[in-house]
Design a protein around this motif. Structure first.
Motif, short mmCIF file in Angstrom:
data_model
loop_
_atom_site.label_atom_id
_atom_site.label_comp_id
_atom_site.label_asym_id
_atom_site.label_seq_id
_atom_site.Cartn_x
_atom_site.Cartn_y
_atom_site.Cartn_z
N LEU A 138 0.89 -1.23 0.08
CA LEU A 138 -0.08 0.24 0.11
C LEU A 138 0.94 1.37 -0.01
N LEU A 139 2.02 1.10 0.62
CA LEU A 139 2.85 2.46 0.68
C LEU A 139 3.85 2.45 -0.30
N ARG A 140 3.64 2.18 -1.24
CA ARG A 140 4.50 2.27 -2.46
C ARG A 140 4.81 3.74 -2.70
N GLY A 141 6.19 4.29 -2.84
CA GLY A 141 6.53 5.52 -3.00
C GLY A 141 6.28 6.50 -1.83
N ASP A 147 6.29 1.48 12.38
CA ASP A 147 5.31 0.21 11.80
C ASP A 147 6.09 -0.91 12.00
N ASN A 148 5.20 -2.22 12.16
CA ASN A 148 5.90 -3.34 12.19
C ASN A 148 6.50 -3.55 10.69
N PHE A 149 5.78 -3.36 9.61
CA PHE A 149 6.22 -3.64 8.38
C PHE A 149 6.26 -2.23 7.64
N THR A 150 7.21 -2.23 6.57
CA THR A 150 7.26 -1.11 5.87
C THR A 150 6.14 -0.79 5.01
N GLY A 151 5.38 -2.02 4.54
CA GLY A 151 4.45 -1.55 3.67
C GLY A 151 4.84 -1.10 2.15
N GLY A 152 6.15 -1.56 1.95
CA GLY A 152 6.82 -1.03 0.45
C GLY A 152 7.16 0.42 0.42
#
Length: 810
Positions: A138-141, A147-152
């Motif tokens: 979801l977090l591309r760019g 957060d636990n994950f970077t989400g891209g």
């Protein structure tokens, strides 16, 4: 002049913005998107249940969130966390669209046989790599914080995978860093003061904890951890998000951990936990303000809590032994085997969060749990943090042996609920009252018939037991009728199935593109899909509003949109559409609409707004030069026919005045045909007198076809006590003045809308139910006028008709 001053002030404010200068001097890249592009800031308040939020708002601890609900139209919804109700599971679903990413916060990897705790960087990276193979990030760019994950995300900070500031300051010049500290000197001084206050509070908390029988050593260790998470990390995250907003990053996700940290230690309803909400509310307010001042994107801010917490008691305190000793006892009782020298792993994960700040020196004063110290290896493993425990046997027991161990765990060991997956896919359940049941059949007895998410929790529990990394047995610290227990040393817990644990909240603007806009409960996947729609990475929804029903109710809006050019100088028809959509009108009368004009980008504004709102429209140009047009429009989702569109008379002596006109349509509202006239009168008094005389004459309101019910609305450029409005009130009623108890409000100009020049006039057969002049931040920004919205009740078909304006004037 006022508009120019407003734009000058906004420009000066951007010119001296600390975040703008920080991004520039640090050499951070900025977005290449147009300033009308959508941006999204998602703020997670970790661990705050909806009930605790409502309490905090009621007690005045979160005044900004209260403002969002009362002034900005934000809607509060319940957020269903799923099971396990923990941040990695929720963020896996939100950021990658994968449900049940992990079976618990702590588990054993079935491939390596090694224990996994989701605060460890390597563990989080392995799980996220698997998520990335299964779903789009979801977090591309964009950017991710705490957060636990970077989400891209292109930039991740204070996450397990990127401790500290990540790579934000790599390769930056010294002058940029110096400016960052100098320009934010007040923020750093404020943070230092808050750190001092929090340290005093932490010492008080420490004294209370020791007096209550807590370990002196553990209490001392918690003081710096608490201060670091509750204040320092919060302020660093806020500062970073504001810089990224100034840069125009498309999507930003930030997690505030302070409340969850305090709630684990002292309980979710404790004063110490609620104290942390004051600082979080202030941080949210600052981020929201930065987002709405952005010159690089049209940001929206969404706020949610991934899960709640429940007040609980540690299993070790209740039973006098750790959960591993309890499992060893059950194994001996169930099998008469396994003499195990048990270890006590019931430590909470909160002390690990301080590691997110990064830096070796800082870690020397911020304690963390050393997993390597656990060297002994029994013939089974227990992974238990919070109220969920997973038991893994080196050699899986037969079904009968496993049932005997589970019964002993629920009985002699005192675990409230023990689950085991059956061969047929159902789940056996043993409870501490000595009974054996089965899911999904006995869900009401196990989870409570009044559980707000009974069906969802049942399905998610079964899915958890089927997870490839779940244990042979699943231990839960709560069932219906039992007091909550946790397998960690904490007074507040989550991850389980208790109503408070699975009930977070989502606070969203009314036009958030949810699949079901009136949906009262959301889960992470709903929020993800809405975010993708907002960012333009999924098709937008096109959901027309329902037709009005008899007795016919009708919501009418009049709105001078100033060619869709806002107070920031930005032409943004989509922003006007958002203002309209938030108030759900059935009929919209718009003035100052541009069609194919070079000054506003050659866009057909009427068509674009109507398309976004899923409405049909009629447009009347009062000015037509080659392909460029300018005028008024009426939009609706109801059946509509055009009756008349024509100019209004001006002043013969002043031929260069802006031409004026009116647009008349007939709208079918539940079997009642309503005559709606939209107009925009001139700036000169004599000009307006001629125009209103024409509107009251035989070509408009006095026409035989203009039968009640009749609505006349628009920008009259006339105050209520002007000759124009006094003359109109002889024939029609002013909707704002008709509503008992309503104080009429101004609509013009900009930030200080004191002049009431936009009006809705109605005939005597129409009843006014409600009137609103929206003054949210976006409404004050989108145009130099505020809209007027009136909710009306129309006469039912066959009712005696009120006198027409023509007959009343005769």
């Amino acid at each position: 002049m006022i508009l120019r001053t407003e734009r000058l002030v906004r420009g000066l404010r951007r010119a001296v913005s600390r975040s703008e200068w920080a991004a520039r001097l640090l050499g951070l890249p900025v977005t290449a998107a147009p300033p009308t592009a959508h941006g999204l800031v998602m703020i997670q308040i970790d661990g705050l249940a909806r009930a605790q939020l409502e309490r905090a708002v009621a007690e005045g601890r979160m005044p900004f969130l209260r403002r969002l609900m009362e002034r900005e139209g934000y809607r509060l919804r319940t957020f269903y966390a799923g099971v396990p109700s923990t941040t990695p599971a929720v963020q896996g679903e939100l950021l990658y669209g994968v449900k049940a990413a992990v079976p618990a916060f702590a588990f054993v990897d079935h491939r390596s046989g090694q224990p996994v705790r989701m605060y460890e960087p390597a563990a989080a990276a392995r799980v996220e790599a698997d998520l990335a193979r299964r779903g789009a990030p979801l977090l591309r760019g964009g950017a991710a914080y705490a957060d636990n994950f970077t989400g891209g995300a292109a930039e991740a900070h204070f996450c397990p995978a990127a401790l500290g500031w990540g790579g934000k300051f790599e390769g930056t010049r010294l002058r940029g860093l110096v400016f960052l500290f100098v320009a934010n000197a007040f923020s750093f001084l404020r943070t230092a003061a808050l750190l001092g206050i929090e340290t005093v509070l932490a010492v008080v908390d420490f004294v209370r904890g020791v007096a209550a029988g807590e370990s002196l050593g553990k209490e001392l260790k918690f003081v710096p951890t608490r201060v670091a998470i509750a204040v320092l990390l919060r302020e660093l995250v806020r500062m970073g998000v504001e810089i990224d907003i100034a840069r125009g990053l498309p999507v930003i996700h930030a997690n505030f951990l302070g409340y969850d940290e305090q709630a684990h230690r002292r309980g979710p309803s404790s004063l110490f936990a609620h104290w942390a909400l004051k600082g979080i509310d202030d941080a949210v307010a600052r981020i929201w303000g930065a987002a709405h001042r952005s010159a690089r994107r049209g940001y929206e801010v969404w706020i949610y809590a991934d899960h709640g917490q429940v007040d609980t008691r540690p299993y070790a305190l209740v039973h006098g032994r750790g959960i591993e000793e309890g499992v060893a006892l059950a194994v001996r009782r169930g099998l008469g085997a396994y003499a195990v020298a048990a270890r006590n792993r019931e430590r909470g994960e909160q002390s690990q969060r301080a590691r997110l700040l990064g830096g070796r020196r800082l870690q020397r004063v911020l304690p963390r749990y050393d997993m390597a110290a656990e060297a002994d290896t029994p013939p089974f493993q227990v992974a238990a943090l919070g109220p969920v425990g997973l038991v893994y046997f080196d050699t899986r027991p037969a079904a009968g042996e496993r049932a005997a161990i589970a019964a002993a765990l629920a009985g002699a060991a005192g675990v409230p609920l023990v689950l085991a997956l059956r061969e047929d896919g159902a789940v056996d359940a043993w409870t501490d009252d000595g009974r054996r049941r089965r899911l999904p059949h006995d869900r009401r007895e196990l989870l409570g018939a009044d559980h707000p998410f009974l069906e969802e929790v049942t399905d998610d529990l079964i899915a958890l037991c089927r997870h490839h990394d779940a244990g042979d047995l699943v231990l839960l610290g709560w069932r219906a009728g039992a007091a909550p227990l946790t397998f960690a040393v904490e007074n507040g817990s989550h991850a389980g199935v208790a109503p408070a644990e699975v009930s977070g909240f989502a606070l969203l603007p009314p036009d958030a593109p949810l699949a079901h806009p009136r949906q009262t409960a959301l889960r992470a996947l709903d929020l993800r899909v809405a975010a993708l729609r907002w960012l333009g990475r999924q098709p937008a929804l096109a959901t027309p509003a329902p037709a009005a029903a008899a007795p016919a109710r009708l919501r009418v809006m009049t709105y001078n949109v100033h060619s869709c050019v806002g107070m920031d100088g930005r032409a943004a028809p989509q922003r006007i559409a958002r203002v309209i959509a938030r108030h759900r009108p059935d009929i919209v009368a718009l003035q100052e609409i541009d069609v194919a004009r070079r000054r506003t980008g050659g866009i057909d504004q009427a068509q674009q707004i109507a398309r976004i709102l899923s409405m049909t429209f009629h447009f009347h140009p009062v000015l037509h030069v080659e392909e460029e047009r300018y005028g008024d429009a009426i939009l609706t989702h109801l059946p509509m026919r055009l009756v008349k569109a024509a100019p209004l008379p001006g002043l013969v002596a002043r031929p260069r005045l802006e031409p004026r006109g009116a647009l008349w349509v007939a709208v079918d509202v539940g079997g009642v045909e309503v005559q709606v006239i939209n107009t925009h009168l001139g700036l000169w008094g004599r000009e307006r007198q001629r125009q209103i005389a024409a509107l009251l004459g035989p070509d408009w309101l006095g026409h035989p076809q203009c039968r009640p019910p009749v609505i006349l609305c628009g920008d009259f450029n006339a105050l209520p006590q002007s000759p124009v409005c006094r003359r109109l009130r002889r024939h029609l009623a002013d909707a704002q003045a008709m509503l008992p108890g309503h104080r009429p409000r101004g609509t013009f100009f900009g930030r200080l809308p004191h002049a009431r020049i936009d009006h809705i006039f109605i005939d005597s057969g129409i009843e006014v139910l409600a009137v609103e002049v929206p003054d949210s931040r976006i409404a004050k920004l989108a145009s130099d006028h505020l809209p007027v919205v009136a909710e009306l009740r129309l006469p039912t078909p066959g009712a005696a008709a009120a006198p027409s304006p023509r007959r009343a004037a005769s």
